[in-house]
Motif scaffolding. Structure first.
Motif, PDB file in Angstrom:
ATOM      1  N   ASN A  35      -5.860   1.575 -22.489  1.00  0.00           N
ATOM      2  CA  ASN A  35      -5.919   0.277 -22.660  1.00  0.00           C
ATOM      3  C   ASN A  35      -5.469   0.080 -24.045  1.00  0.00           C
ATOM      4  N   VAL A  36      -4.275  -0.759 -24.096  1.00  0.00           N
ATOM      5  CA  VAL A  36      -3.566  -0.935 -25.362  1.00  0.00           C
ATOM      6  C   VAL A  36      -3.467  -2.534 -25.649  1.00  0.00           C
ATOM      7  N   THR A  37      -3.883  -3.058 -26.850  1.00  0.00           N
ATOM      8  CA  THR A  37      -3.567  -4.414 -27.209  1.00  0.00           C
ATOM      9  C   THR A  37      -2.783  -4.531 -28.452  1.00  0.00           C
ATOM     10  N   MET A  38      -1.761  -5.386 -28.274  1.00  0.00           N
ATOM     11  CA  MET A  38      -0.363  -5.575 -29.500  1.00  0.00           C
ATOM     12  C   MET A  38      -0.878  -6.973 -30.215  1.00  0.00           C
ATOM     13  N   LYS A  39      -0.472  -6.979 -31.086  1.00  0.00           N
ATOM     14  CA  LYS A  39      -0.324  -8.213 -31.999  1.00  0.00           C
ATOM     15  C   LYS A  39       0.792  -8.540 -32.427  1.00  0.00           C
ATOM     16  N   PHE A  40       1.575  -9.914 -32.237  1.00  0.00           N
ATOM     17  CA  PHE A  40       3.081 -10.384 -32.541  1.00  0.00           C
ATOM     18  C   PHE A  40       2.597 -11.151 -33.822  1.00  0.00           C
ATOM     19  N   THR A  41       3.382 -11.075 -35.112  1.00  0.00           N
ATOM     20  CA  THR A  41       3.273 -11.825 -35.941  1.00  0.00           C
ATOM     21  C   THR A  41       4.677 -12.013 -36.623  1.00  0.00           C
ATOM     22  N   GLY A  42       4.661 -12.951 -37.647  1.00  0.00           N
ATOM     23  CA  GLY A  42       5.589 -13.201 -38.469  1.00  0.00           C
ATOM     24  C   GLY A  42       5.450 -12.846 -39.773  1.00  0.00           C
ATOM     25  N   GLY A  43       6.468 -12.763 -40.795  1.00  0.00           N
ATOM     26  CA  GLY A  43       6.270 -12.467 -42.205  1.00  0.00           C
ATOM     27  C   GLY A  43       5.670 -13.248 -42.864  1.00  0.00           C
ATOM     28  N   ALA A  44       5.560 -13.210 -44.288  1.00  0.00           N
ATOM     29  CA  ALA A  44       4.827 -14.018 -45.071  1.00  0.00           C
ATOM     30  C   ALA A  44       5.711 -15.519 -44.789  1.00  0.00           C
ATOM     31  N   GLY A  45       4.941 -16.507 -44.922  1.00  0.00           N
ATOM     32  CA  GLY A  45       5.332 -17.695 -44.836  1.00  0.00           C
ATOM     33  C   GLY A  45       5.933 -18.138 -43.661  1.00  0.00           C
ATOM     34  N   SER A  46       5.819 -17.480 -42.550  1.00  0.00           N
ATOM     35  CA  SER A  46       6.338 -17.639 -41.131  1.00  0.00           C
ATOM     36  C   SER A  46       5.513 -18.809 -40.610  1.00  0.00           C
ATOM     37  N   THR A  47       6.232 -19.403 -39.597  1.00  0.00           N
ATOM     38  CA  THR A  47       5.322 -20.351 -39.020  1.00  0.00           C
ATOM     39  C   THR A  47       4.997 -19.872 -37.421  1.00  0.00           C
ATOM     40  N   ALA A  48       5.047 -18.470 -37.279  1.00  0.00           N
ATOM     41  CA  ALA A  48       4.605 -17.825 -36.059  1.00  0.00           C
ATOM     42  C   ALA A  48       3.016 -17.751 -35.862  1.00  0.00           C
ATOM     43  N   VAL A  49       2.774 -18.290 -34.675  1.00  0.00           N
ATOM     44  CA  VAL A  49       1.110 -18.365 -34.682  1.00  0.00           C
ATOM     45  C   VAL A  49       0.981 -16.940 -33.744  1.00  0.00           C
TER      46      VAL A  49
END
Length: 161
Positions: free
Chosen positions: A102-116
């Motif tokens: 069972n694997v969980t991944m998290k997608f994010t942006g860099g510093a100052g990114s607008t990515a939720v």
């Protein structure tokens, strides 16, 4: 009597250096990414439409640590055809026993990114003992752009049974 005392201190000092020098902190990540106690191995890949993958390495000996070390992120990207954030992973089960991962991944942006931050999970990935299995984890892209605000993905949780 003094020689025995000096000899004992010298032996103790060598033993102390040998013990503390033998301890490592696990592997690291390339491209200056930080390590994580719950990630698998990874690589950064700027050729995936602006998105990159990143994770960390695990040290220790618990079952969760062993499962996390089995996972490698092959690619993270935004798929414009499906409008999903996707992560392609490989799971290398070097044990002789078969496991379901069972694997969980998290997608994010860099510093100052607008990515939720976005999360993708896949359960029941069957990997027979001594083999490698690939899998794809996806989560809907909720932004209005081209997904380029997502620059990192990391394994946040892995378990096997």
């Amino acid at each position: 009597m003094k020689i025995r005392h000096v000899r004992a201190i010298a032996v103790f000092g060598i033993a102390l250096v040998a013990l503390t020098g033998a301890r490592g902190s696990g592997g690291g990540c390339d491209n200056s990414s930080s390590s994580s106690s719950s990630g698998g191995s990874h690589r950064d890949d700027d050729s995936t439409g602006g998105s990159t993958s990143s994770g960390g390495s695990v040290s220790g000996g618990s079952s969760a640590d062993k499962a996390a070390r089995d996972v490698t992120i092959d690619e993270c990207k935004y798929d414009p055809a499906t409008k999903n954030l996707t992560a392609k992973i490989s799971i290398d089960n070097s044990d002789m026993l078969d496991y379901d991962y069972n694997v969980t991944m998290k997608f994010t942006g860099g510093a100052g990114s607008t990515a939720v931050p976005a999360t993708a999970m896949k359960t029941g990935i069957a990997v027979t003992g001594g083999s490698t299995q690939t899998a794809e984890l996806t989560t809907p892209y909720t932004g209005s752009g081209d997904g380029s605000e997502y620059t990192k993905c990391e394994v946040t949780r892995v378990s096997r049974s």
